[in-house]
Write a protein that holds these residues in place. Sequence first.
Motif, PDB file in Angstrom:
ATOM      1  N   GLN A   1      -5.568  11.904  -5.242  1.00  0.00           N
ATOM      2  CA  GLN A   1      -5.587  11.155  -6.496  1.00  0.00           C
ATOM      3  C   GLN A   1      -4.446  10.144  -6.591  1.00  0.00           C
ATOM      4  OE1 GLN A   1      -5.890  13.707  -9.958  1.00  0.00           O
ATOM      5  NE2 GLN A   1      -7.568  14.903  -9.067  1.00  0.00           N
ATOM      6  N   LEU A   2      -3.619  10.072  -5.547  1.00  0.00           N
ATOM      7  CA  LEU A   2      -2.476   9.160  -5.592  1.00  0.00           C
ATOM      8  C   LEU A   2      -2.909   7.702  -5.730  1.00  0.00           C
ATOM      9  CD1 LEU A   2      -0.145  10.717  -2.867  1.00  0.00           C
ATOM     10  CD2 LEU A   2       0.368  10.508  -5.306  1.00  0.00           C
ATOM     11  N   GLU A   3      -3.840   7.285  -4.910  1.00  0.00           N
ATOM     12  CA  GLU A   3      -4.248   5.880  -4.956  1.00  0.00           C
ATOM     13  C   GLU A   3      -4.906   5.534  -6.285  1.00  0.00           C
ATOM     14  OE1 GLU A   3      -7.107   2.751  -2.513  1.00  0.00           O
ATOM     15  OE2 GLU A   3      -6.077   4.373  -1.446  1.00  0.00           O
ATOM     16  N   GLU A   4      -5.744   6.436  -6.787  1.00  0.00           N
ATOM     17  CA  GLU A   4      -6.410   6.189  -8.072  1.00  0.00           C
ATOM     18  C   GLU A   4      -5.398   6.021  -9.196  1.00  0.00           C
ATOM     19  OE1 GLU A   4      -9.381   8.547 -11.202  1.00  0.00           O
ATOM     20  OE2 GLU A   4      -9.206   9.213  -9.119  1.00  0.00           O
ATOM     21  N   GLN A   5      -4.339   6.829  -9.194  1.00  0.00           N
ATOM     22  CA  GLN A   5      -3.370   6.796 -10.285  1.00  0.00           C
ATOM     23  C   GLN A   5      -2.275   5.750 -10.086  1.00  0.00           C
ATOM     24  OE1 GLN A   5      -2.304  10.602 -11.779  1.00  0.00           O
ATOM     25  NE2 GLN A   5      -0.400   9.913 -12.739  1.00  0.00           N
ATOM     26  N   PHE A   6      -1.896   5.502  -8.821  1.00  0.00           N
ATOM     27  CA  PHE A   6      -0.746   4.636  -8.577  1.00  0.00           C
ATOM     28  C   PHE A   6      -1.067   3.374  -7.786  1.00  0.00           C
ATOM     29  CE2 PHE A   6       0.932   8.923  -9.183  1.00  0.00           C
ATOM     30  CZ  PHE A   6       1.891   8.703 -10.162  1.00  0.00           C
ATOM     31  N   GLY A   7      -2.334   3.192  -7.411  1.00  0.00           N
ATOM     32  CA  GLY A   7      -2.733   1.988  -6.702  1.00  0.00           C
ATOM     33  C   GLY A   7      -2.587   2.116  -5.198  1.00  0.00           C
ATOM     34  N   PRO A   8      -3.157   1.142  -4.469  1.00  0.00           N
ATOM     35  CA  PRO A   8      -3.095   1.180  -3.008  1.00  0.00           C
ATOM     36  C   PRO A   8      -1.675   0.979  -2.483  1.00  0.00           C
ATOM     37  CG  PRO A   8      -4.817  -0.317  -3.785  1.00  0.00           C
ATOM     38  CD  PRO A   8      -3.978   0.029  -4.972  1.00  0.00           C
ATOM     39  N   VAL A   9      -1.372   1.610  -1.357  1.00  0.00           N
ATOM     40  CA  VAL A   9      -0.066   1.434  -0.735  1.00  0.00           C
ATOM     41  C   VAL A   9       0.126  -0.023  -0.315  1.00  0.00           C
ATOM     42  CG1 VAL A   9       1.327   2.054   1.289  1.00  0.00           C
ATOM     43  CG2 VAL A   9       0.111   3.830   0.023  1.00  0.00           C
ATOM     44  N   ALA A  10      -0.960  -0.684   0.080  1.00  0.00           N
ATOM     45  CA  ALA A  10      -0.878  -2.073   0.528  1.00  0.00           C
ATOM     46  C   ALA A  10      -0.369  -3.010  -0.560  1.00  0.00           C
ATOM     47  CB  ALA A  10      -2.247  -2.545   1.019  1.00  0.00           C
ATOM     48  N   ASP A  11      -0.474  -2.605  -1.815  1.00  0.00           N
ATOM     49  CA  ASP A  11      -0.034  -3.456  -2.926  1.00  0.00           C
ATOM     50  C   ASP A  11       1.422  -3.228  -3.312  1.00  0.00           C
ATOM     51  OD1 ASP A  11      -2.590  -4.444  -2.982  1.00  0.00           O
ATOM     52  OD2 ASP A  11      -3.223  -3.285  -4.741  1.00  0.00           O
ATOM     53  N   LEU A  12       2.101  -2.276  -2.665  1.00  0.00           N
ATOM     54  CA  LEU A  12       3.493  -1.991  -3.014  1.00  0.00           C
ATOM     55  C   LEU A  12       4.411  -3.127  -2.576  1.00  0.00           C
ATOM     56  CD1 LEU A  12       3.750   1.754  -1.856  1.00  0.00           C
ATOM     57  CD2 LEU A  12       3.369   0.905  -4.185  1.00  0.00           C
ATOM     58  N   GLU A  13       5.422  -3.376  -3.372  1.00  0.00           N
ATOM     59  CA  GLU A  13       6.443  -4.350  -3.008  1.00  0.00           C
ATOM     60  C   GLU A  13       7.534  -3.636  -2.231  1.00  0.00           C
ATOM     61  OE1 GLU A  13       7.890  -6.581  -6.294  1.00  0.00           O
ATOM     62  OE2 GLU A  13       5.900  -7.264  -6.941  1.00  0.00           O
ATOM     63  N   LEU A  14       7.539  -3.856  -0.920  1.00  0.00           N
ATOM     64  CA  LEU A  14       8.449  -3.165  -0.029  1.00  0.00           C
ATOM     65  C   LEU A  14       9.151  -4.173   0.882  1.00  0.00           C
ATOM     66  CD1 LEU A  14       6.050  -0.253   0.980  1.00  0.00           C
ATOM     67  CD2 LEU A  14       8.140   0.000  -0.378  1.00  0.00           C
ATOM     68  N   PRO A  15      10.324  -3.835   1.392  1.00  0.00           N
ATOM     69  CA  PRO A  15      11.012  -4.729   2.339  1.00  0.00           C
ATOM     70  C   PRO A  15      10.226  -4.865   3.641  1.00  0.00           C
ATOM     71  CG  PRO A  15      12.118  -2.611   2.225  1.00  0.00           C
ATOM     72  CD  PRO A  15      11.100  -2.609   1.128  1.00  0.00           C
ATOM     73  N   GLU A  16      10.494  -5.901   4.387  1.00  0.00           N
ATOM     74  CA  GLU A  16       9.770  -6.139   5.634  1.00  0.00           C
ATOM     75  C   GLU A  16      10.076  -5.079   6.684  1.00  0.00           C
ATOM     76  OE1 GLU A  16      10.295 -10.057   7.090  1.00  0.00           O
ATOM     77  OE2 GLU A  16       9.471 -11.032   5.307  1.00  0.00           O
TER      78      GLU A  16
ATOM     79  N   ALA B   1       9.229   2.001  -3.618  1.00  0.00           N
ATOM     80  CA  ALA B   1       8.731   0.906  -4.458  1.00  0.00           C
ATOM     81  C   ALA B   1       8.999   1.145  -5.937  1.00  0.00           C
ATOM     82  CB  ALA B   1       7.236   0.712  -4.219  1.00  0.00           C
ATOM     83  N   GLY B   2       9.635   2.272  -6.251  1.00  0.00           N
ATOM     84  CA  GLY B   2      10.001   2.538  -7.642  1.00  0.00           C
ATOM     85  C   GLY B   2       8.977   3.295  -8.444  1.00  0.00           C
ATOM     86  N   GLN B   3       7.921   3.795  -7.805  1.00  0.00           N
ATOM     87  CA  GLN B   3       6.923   4.555  -8.555  1.00  0.00           C
ATOM     88  C   GLN B   3       7.454   5.947  -8.894  1.00  0.00           C
ATOM     89  OE1 GLN B   3       3.281   4.513  -6.213  1.00  0.00           O
ATOM     90  NE2 GLN B   3       2.696   2.508  -7.025  1.00  0.00           N
ATOM     91  N   GLU B   4       7.096   6.451 -10.055  1.00  0.00           N
ATOM     92  CA  GLU B   4       7.490   7.789 -10.483  1.00  0.00           C
ATOM     93  C   GLU B   4       6.355   8.763 -10.166  1.00  0.00           C
ATOM     94  OE1 GLU B   4       8.866   7.917 -14.490  1.00  0.00           O
ATOM     95  OE2 GLU B   4      10.371   6.342 -14.198  1.00  0.00           O
ATOM     96  N   ILE B   5       6.502   9.436  -9.041  1.00  0.00           N
ATOM     97  CA  ILE B   5       5.463  10.350  -8.546  1.00  0.00           C
ATOM     98  C   ILE B   5       5.719  11.745  -9.118  1.00  0.00           C
ATOM     99  CG2 ILE B   5       4.367  11.264  -6.463  1.00  0.00           C
ATOM    100  CD1 ILE B   5       4.131   8.237  -6.791  1.00  0.00           C
TER     101      ILE B   5
END
Length: 338
Positions: free
Chosen positions: A42-57, A313-317
């Motif tokens: 349920q992670l993606e449904e609740q927090f969105g795709p990992v590909a959309d995270l703002e992460l360093p290169e 990415a700052g998400q509160e899991i």
Amino acid sequence: MKKKLVSLILTTAMAATMIAGSVMAEESFNPDTETDTIPYDQLEEQFGPVADLELPEEISMGGILKNQANEFWLALGDGMTSYAEENGASIDIQATRTETDTAGQLSIAETMLQNEYDALILSPLTNECLDSAVATAKESGIPIVNANCEYVADADVFVGGLQIEIGHKAADYIAEKIGEAGKVAIIEGVSGTFTSIQRVNGFNEQIANYPDIEVVASVPADYEMEKGMNVATDILTQNDDIAAIYCCNDNMALGAVEALRAAGKLGEVVVIGVDGTGDAYKSIHAGELNATVDQFPAVNGEVAVEVALRLMAGQEIPRVVSTPIEVVDADNAAEFDK
């Protein structure tokens, strides 16, 4: 996202304060009973795709496993590595040679802290053996993911299967296979560890629902095949009419299978293990081991890295991300084959 680590050498007063805080947190946290929980799928449904995270290169992580000899931990490490690579990250995975070398695991953690990783994924040998290293990491704001099975009280998120449920499932399976009556034995893991305690407690809780089943032995074998074989041999010697053996991992279960083979009782006694290793699957297909409670370690490793990226990415899991467990035997092994 690199952050300068504080000195690894803490003053005695600071260390005492941090460890005391960890003990207090530990007393109030148990992944098996924690209510702030989300299933992994349920992670993606609740927090969105990992590909959309703002992460360093460039992302580098450190991972510490219990060991890299047990197939379970190799599979979990493979899951961590593959998921990290798929998402543009690198991960340094290290481990002790045995599951009782707590000092060695702490030494690995202390050395790893000097590498200034962006996140740490830890599988401690005991609930408290990495506390001082974790305290240092948290001072630097490094996300910490606890990946199966012993827990780190101060980790940001625990990712893994619920250990007490493993015991419940094993008990119900054995009860069904032996007609809800007979003598059963337990081969425990490392004595005093959370994982072994919970798997045994869960089994005893559930087996109590079957009044005609008697637990006649409960002995540790340190998750090792040879020790499992020796313990099973002793149990068979003392209980010639044993109906089933519940082993807290697959290594010990495969050892129990060998003990039964030597005693001429292979196929007469139900044996169930835990973890879902490839060797356990092979034994099930061969008609020797009856079942394993699969924890799908590769999935566990993948999800641990996913959670680390989300934390970066700052998400509160939620405090616990539960991963799948399933009883696998000859009837459904093809569905989950490895």
